[in-house]
Design a protein around this motif. Structure first.
Motif, short mmCIF file in Angstrom:
data_model
loop_
_atom_site.label_atom_id
_atom_site.label_comp_id
_atom_site.label_asym_id
_atom_site.label_seq_id
_atom_site.Cartn_x
_atom_site.Cartn_y
_atom_site.Cartn_z
N THR A 1 35.78 33.77 40.07
CA THR A 1 35.26 34.30 38.49
C THR A 1 35.73 35.84 38.24
N VAL B 1 35.39 39.24 37.06
CA VAL B 1 34.20 39.98 36.98
C VAL B 1 34.71 41.53 36.09
N GLY C 1 37.48 43.32 49.02
CA GLY C 1 36.17 44.05 49.32
C GLY C 1 35.43 42.87 50.04
N SER D 1 34.65 40.51 46.65
CA SER D 1 35.52 40.81 45.66
C SER D 1 37.07 40.99 46.04
N VAL E 1 35.38 37.70 41.98
CA VAL E 1 34.54 37.34 42.84
C VAL E 1 34.75 36.03 43.22
N ILE F 1 33.49 32.66 44.78
CA ILE F 1 32.12 32.03 44.68
C ILE F 1 32.13 30.63 44.99
C1 LIG Z 1 30.84 37.98 39.27
C2 LIG Z 1 29.26 38.04 39.36
C3 LIG Z 1 29.21 36.35 40.29
C4 LIG Z 1 29.02 39.08 40.38
O1 LIG Z 1 27.64 38.54 40.74
P1 LIG Z 1 26.58 39.78 40.98
O2 LIG Z 1 25.43 39.61 41.62
O3 LIG Z 1 26.29 40.86 39.64
O4 LIG Z 1 27.62 40.70 41.73
P2 LIG Z 1 27.69 42.31 42.61
O5 LIG Z 1 27.01 43.17 41.50
O6 LIG Z 1 26.99 42.34 43.99
O7 LIG Z 1 29.30 42.40 42.53
C5 LIG Z 1 29.86 41.47 43.57
C6 LIG Z 1 31.38 42.39 43.79
O8 LIG Z 1 31.89 42.52 42.62
C7 LIG Z 1 32.21 43.85 42.31
N1 LIG Z 1 31.85 44.17 40.95
C8 LIG Z 1 31.06 43.93 40.20
N2 LIG Z 1 31.28 44.58 39.03
C9 LIG Z 1 32.32 45.14 39.09
C10 LIG Z 1 33.39 45.83 38.22
N3 LIG Z 1 32.93 46.06 36.91
N4 LIG Z 1 34.36 46.30 38.40
C11 LIG Z 1 35.20 45.99 39.73
N5 LIG Z 1 34.25 45.34 40.89
C12 LIG Z 1 32.98 44.95 40.36
C13 LIG Z 1 31.24 44.41 43.41
O9 LIG Z 1 31.69 45.61 43.89
C14 LIG Z 1 31.27 43.54 44.37
O10 LIG Z 1 32.23 43.47 45.37
P3 LIG Z 1 32.07 43.60 46.90
O11 LIG Z 1 31.23 42.58 47.26
O12 LIG Z 1 33.58 43.20 47.25
O13 LIG Z 1 31.86 44.79 47.26
C15 LIG Z 1 28.18 37.80 38.01
O14 LIG Z 1 28.52 38.98 37.60
C16 LIG Z 1 28.81 36.74 36.96
O15 LIG Z 1 28.80 35.50 37.20
N6 LIG Z 1 29.49 37.43 36.13
C17 LIG Z 1 30.32 36.33 35.08
C18 LIG Z 1 31.59 36.31 35.44
C19 LIG Z 1 32.32 35.45 34.45
O16 LIG Z 1 31.84 34.33 33.81
N7 LIG Z 1 33.66 35.52 34.09
C20 LIG Z 1 34.15 34.91 33.14
C21 LIG Z 1 33.95 35.38 31.88
S1 LIG Z 1 34.13 34.23 30.65
#
Ligand SMILES: CC(C)(COP(=O)(O)OP(=O)(O)OC[C@H]1O[C@@H](n2cnc3c(N)ncnc32)[C@H](O)[C@@H]1OP(=O)(O)O)[C@@H](O)C(=O)NCCC(=O)NCCS
Length: 125
Positions: A51, A53, A80, A83, A111, A113
């Motif tokens: 997905t 992020v 990462g 990620s 990320v 998933i």
């Molecule tokens: C993506 C998602 C699963 C992350 O879940 P979370 O519990 O918030 O995850 P974290 O904050 O622990 O971040 C997970 C990883 O993403 C990275 N990350 C989070 N925000 C970030 C950003 N703004 N920029 C870059 N990397 C980012 C973190 O550094 C981490 O990386 P690592 O594990 O390699 O160190 C969740 O935020 C989500 O479902 N978001 C919506 C995604 C989506 O629907 N996208 C399509 C939009 S229509």
């Protein structure tokens, strides 16, 4: 044209349906393909499903026109824990002279998933 073309993650032929109201390709169409090309690269790098992020600032340097073939080249720039960050470079092949012009580039972070949407580690090769 080069004898050994680079391997694009995706190539898309721009259609009239992709245009904005003044006749060039809508920026959001290119953004959507950037997202898709990045996801292809992340899956090629071993992710199961991803997905998006984050996507950094995107600047468009050249307009894209109907009938141009647009290529989306990818490069893994960072892996990462859960990620993966992909650089996507976009080039359009001009119809009149066959030249490739740089349109834009973007850094896209995905990320990895599972089927429940929970983050999981990116496999290391
Ligand atoms: C993506 C998602 C699963 C992350 O879940 P979370 O519990 O918030 O995850 P974290 O904050 O622990 O971040 C997970 C990883 O993403 C990275 N990350 C989070 N925000 C970030 C950003 N703004 N920029 C870059 N990397 C980012 C973190 O550094 C981490 O990386 P690592 O594990 O390699 O160190 C969740 O935020 C989500 O479902 N978001 C919506 C995604 C989506 O629907 N996208 C399509 C939009 S229509």
């Amino acid at each position: 044209m080069s004898d050994c073309p680079r391997d694009a993650a995706i190539r898309v032929l721009m259609m009239p349906r992709d245009t904005n109201y003044h006749g060039t390709i809508f920026g959001g169409v290119i953004l959507s393909h950037i997202d898709q090309a990045g996801a292809v690269a992340a899956i090629r790098a071993g992710c199961s499903q991803v997905t998006t992020v984050a996507m950094d600032k995107v600047e468009f340097h050249q307009p894209v026109k109907v009938g141009e073939l647009v290529s989306f080249y990818t490069e893994v720039v960072k892996v990462g824990n859960t990620s993966i960050t992909i650089k996507v470079s976009v080039e359009a092949t001009q119809r009149d002279n066959g030249e490739n012009v740089a349109v834009t580039s973007a850094m896209v972070t995905f990320v990895n998933i599972d089927n429940e949407g929970k983050k999981i580690p990116v496999p290391r090769n």
